[in-house]
Write an enzyme that holds these catalytic residues in place. Structure first.
Site, mmCIF file in Angstrom:
data_model
loop_
_atom_site.group_PDB
_atom_site.id
_atom_site.type_symbol
_atom_site.label_atom_id
_atom_site.label_comp_id
_atom_site.label_asym_id
_atom_site.label_seq_id
_atom_site.Cartn_x
_atom_site.Cartn_y
_atom_site.Cartn_z
ATOM 1 N N ASP A 8 -1.653 0.160 6.679
ATOM 2 C CA ASP A 8 -3.054 0.531 6.909
ATOM 3 C C ASP A 8 -3.727 -0.203 8.072
ATOM 4 O O ASP A 8 -4.035 -1.398 7.967
ATOM 5 C CB ASP A 8 -3.892 0.268 5.654
ATOM 6 C CG ASP A 8 -3.293 0.828 4.382
ATOM 7 O OD1 ASP A 8 -2.042 0.858 4.247
ATOM 8 O OD2 ASP A 8 -4.070 1.242 3.494
ATOM 9 N N GLU A 39 -5.512 5.342 7.311
ATOM 10 C CA GLU A 39 -6.649 5.720 6.451
ATOM 11 C C GLU A 39 -7.901 4.857 6.645
ATOM 12 O O GLU A 39 -8.984 5.273 6.241
ATOM 13 C CB GLU A 39 -6.228 5.708 4.972
ATOM 14 C CG GLU A 39 -6.053 4.312 4.409
ATOM 15 C CD GLU A 39 -6.477 4.173 2.956
ATOM 16 O OE1 GLU A 39 -6.882 5.174 2.346
ATOM 17 O OE2 GLU A 39 -6.398 3.045 2.442
ATOM 18 N N ASN A 40 -7.742 3.671 7.243
ATOM 19 C CA ASN A 40 -8.898 2.778 7.449
ATOM 20 C C ASN A 40 -9.185 2.534 8.930
ATOM 21 O O ASN A 40 -9.879 1.577 9.290
ATOM 22 C CB ASN A 40 -8.660 1.420 6.774
ATOM 23 C CG ASN A 40 -8.265 1.541 5.324
ATOM 24 O OD1 ASN A 40 -7.094 1.337 4.979
ATOM 25 N ND2 ASN A 40 -9.210 1.909 4.481
ATOM 26 N N ASN A 67 -6.511 7.247 -0.005
ATOM 27 C CA ASN A 67 -7.743 7.626 -0.710
ATOM 28 C C ASN A 67 -8.934 7.759 0.242
ATOM 29 O O ASN A 67 -9.938 8.364 -0.113
ATOM 30 C CB ASN A 67 -8.056 6.622 -1.828
ATOM 31 C CG ASN A 67 -8.081 5.193 -1.350
ATOM 32 O OD1 ASN A 67 -7.125 4.720 -0.719
ATOM 33 N ND2 ASN A 67 -9.159 4.486 -1.625
ATOM 34 N N HIS A 68 -8.824 7.206 1.461
ATOM 35 C CA HIS A 68 -9.919 7.333 2.440
ATOM 36 C C HIS A 68 -9.695 8.466 3.445
ATOM 37 O O HIS A 68 -10.371 8.511 4.480
ATOM 38 C CB HIS A 68 -10.107 6.010 3.196
ATOM 39 C CG HIS A 68 -10.631 4.902 2.331
ATOM 40 N ND1 HIS A 68 -11.900 4.922 1.796
ATOM 41 C CD2 HIS A 68 -10.050 3.756 1.895
ATOM 42 C CE1 HIS A 68 -12.083 3.816 1.065
ATOM 43 N NE2 HIS A 68 -10.976 3.095 1.108
ATOM 44 N N HIS A 153 0.807 5.460 -1.734
ATOM 45 C CA HIS A 153 -0.472 4.782 -1.557
ATOM 46 C C HIS A 153 -1.075 4.518 -2.935
ATOM 47 O O HIS A 153 -1.614 5.425 -3.564
ATOM 48 C CB HIS A 153 -1.372 5.687 -0.717
ATOM 49 C CG HIS A 153 -2.550 4.980 -0.145
ATOM 50 N ND1 HIS A 153 -2.484 4.243 1.009
ATOM 51 C CD2 HIS A 153 -3.827 4.881 -0.569
ATOM 52 C CE1 HIS A 153 -3.673 3.751 1.285
ATOM 53 N NE2 HIS A 153 -4.514 4.098 0.328
ATOM 54 N N HIS A 178 -2.066 0.564 0.666
ATOM 55 C CA HIS A 178 -3.367 0.573 -0.013
ATOM 56 C C HIS A 178 -3.879 -0.798 -0.442
ATOM 57 O O HIS A 178 -5.077 -1.035 -0.395
ATOM 58 C CB HIS A 178 -3.386 1.513 -1.231
ATOM 59 C CG HIS A 178 -4.672 1.485 -2.009
ATOM 60 N ND1 HIS A 178 -5.830 2.045 -1.519
ATOM 61 C CD2 HIS A 178 -4.993 0.961 -3.229
ATOM 62 C CE1 HIS A 178 -6.802 1.873 -2.416
ATOM 63 N NE2 HIS A 178 -6.322 1.216 -3.451
ATOM 64 N N HIS A 180 -3.420 -3.642 1.032
ATOM 65 C CA HIS A 180 -3.751 -4.382 2.254
ATOM 66 C C HIS A 180 -3.205 -5.803 2.269
ATOM 67 O O HIS A 180 -3.654 -6.624 3.080
ATOM 68 C CB HIS A 180 -5.270 -4.396 2.511
ATOM 69 C CG HIS A 180 -5.823 -3.056 2.899
ATOM 70 N ND1 HIS A 180 -7.044 -2.895 3.505
ATOM 71 C CD2 HIS A 180 -5.310 -1.807 2.774
ATOM 72 C CE1 HIS A 180 -7.261 -1.616 3.735
ATOM 73 N NE2 HIS A 180 -6.232 -0.930 3.287
HETATM 74 FE FE FE2 Z 1 -6.075 1.169 3.079
HETATM 75 FE FE FE2 Z 2 -6.335 3.077 0.290
#
Ligand code: FE2
Ligand code: FE2
Length: 282
Positions: A8, A39-40, A67-68, A153, A178, A180
């Site tokens: 990520d 995703e981030n 999820n993002h 994730h 996910h 991190h």
């Molecule tokens: Fe993430």
């Molecule tokens: Fe995530």
């Protein structure tokens, strides 16, 4: 065949280390395929088309989400015209974009990438185990593809490890994303699937999972939000996993990657350490 997966990418600091380092790593390690979780990437929340294009230009063959995925609303639209961007496969039917796609690696191999969300301590979604069964039935390793990468994730290590064993020998790599934070369990499972519970984020670790630490600490201690979460902006660590595959698409070598920033460095010795073949020999 040589794969690199990068965890990520968080905000500007994460993007900076990715775009500075990836082109050089791609050449030095003679990489055949690179996947990056984005995703981030846009201010910590989601991805924009410009950022996705930037990652592809820097050497990413595929950008995965989580999820993002759709925190930046434009992703709902441009994912339809950007086949290199994939979102979790177990979103509801009708969600824009694809959850899996087949890519051509630099060596000509066909690489299946599947992005899947876990369900433990996450939003309720379709069964990730049934989802991978469907994808592998449609595109089995050694038949429909020459390598298969699953970005799983998820929050819970137990769910990630169970998933790894569930597909052991049927995919090249299961990489957790996910949380991190990189885990120290990078290894090759019994039947040949490379596995790590979490690759870690590519971001500034002087933070709370990539975000400036003051606001998260305030919320944990007072329950009162005072400002938005902002990505931490100090020097970032590029985190990921390096995997070498055999002719069957199963792993023969796997190692964590941590370069730059606050974390202890980790590099795949088998590609650049003492006794390793010079990278120009391929
Ligand atoms: Fe993430
Ligand atoms: Fe995530």
């Amino acid at each position: 065949m040589r794969l690199l997966f990068i965890g990520d990418v968080v905000g500007r600091a994460g993007r900076a280390v990715l775009t500075a380092r990836l082109p050089k790593l791609r050449a030095a390690w003679n990489l055949d395929f690179v996947a990056v979780n984005g995703e981030n990437a846009a201010g910590g929340f989601g991805v924009t088309e410009a950022i996705c294009d930037e990652f592809v230009s820097a050497g990413a063959d595929c950008v995965t989400l989580g999820n993002h995925s759709f925190d930046q609303r434009e992703a709902l639209v441009f994912i339809g015209r950007q086949p290199r961007l994939i979102r979790p496969v177990n979103y509801p039917r009708g969600t824009p974009g694809k959850g899996a796609n087949l890519f051509e690696a630099a060596n000509g191999a066909r690489v299946l990438v599947v992005n899947i969300l876990g369900r433990v301590f996450m939003d309720a979604l379709d069964d990730p185990f049934a989802a991978i069964e469907r994808e592998l039935e449609a595109c089995p390793l050694g038949v429909g593809c020459d390598a298969a990468i699953v970005d799983f994730h998820a929050e819970a290590s137990s769910e990630k490890q169970a998933f790894g064993h569930f597909v052991d020998g049927r995919v090249s790599l299961v990489v957790g994303t996910h949380t991190h934070v990189p885990t120290a369990d990078c290894r090759i499972l019994g039947a040949g699937t490379a596995y790590i519970t979490d690759a870690g984020m590519t971001g500034d670790y002087d933070s709370v999972i990539g975000m400036e630490k003051d606001e998260p600490v305030r919320r944990f201690t007072t329950k009162l939000p005072a400002s938005r979460f902002e990505p931490a902006s100090g020097p970032a660590t590029l985190c990921g996993v390096a995997v070498e595959l055999d002719g069957q698409g199963l792993a023969v070598k796997a190692a964590p990657v941590r370069i730059g920033g606050k974390l202890a460095e980790a590099r795949p010795e088998f590609w650049e350490g003492v006794g390793a073949a010079p990278s120009y020999l391929g």
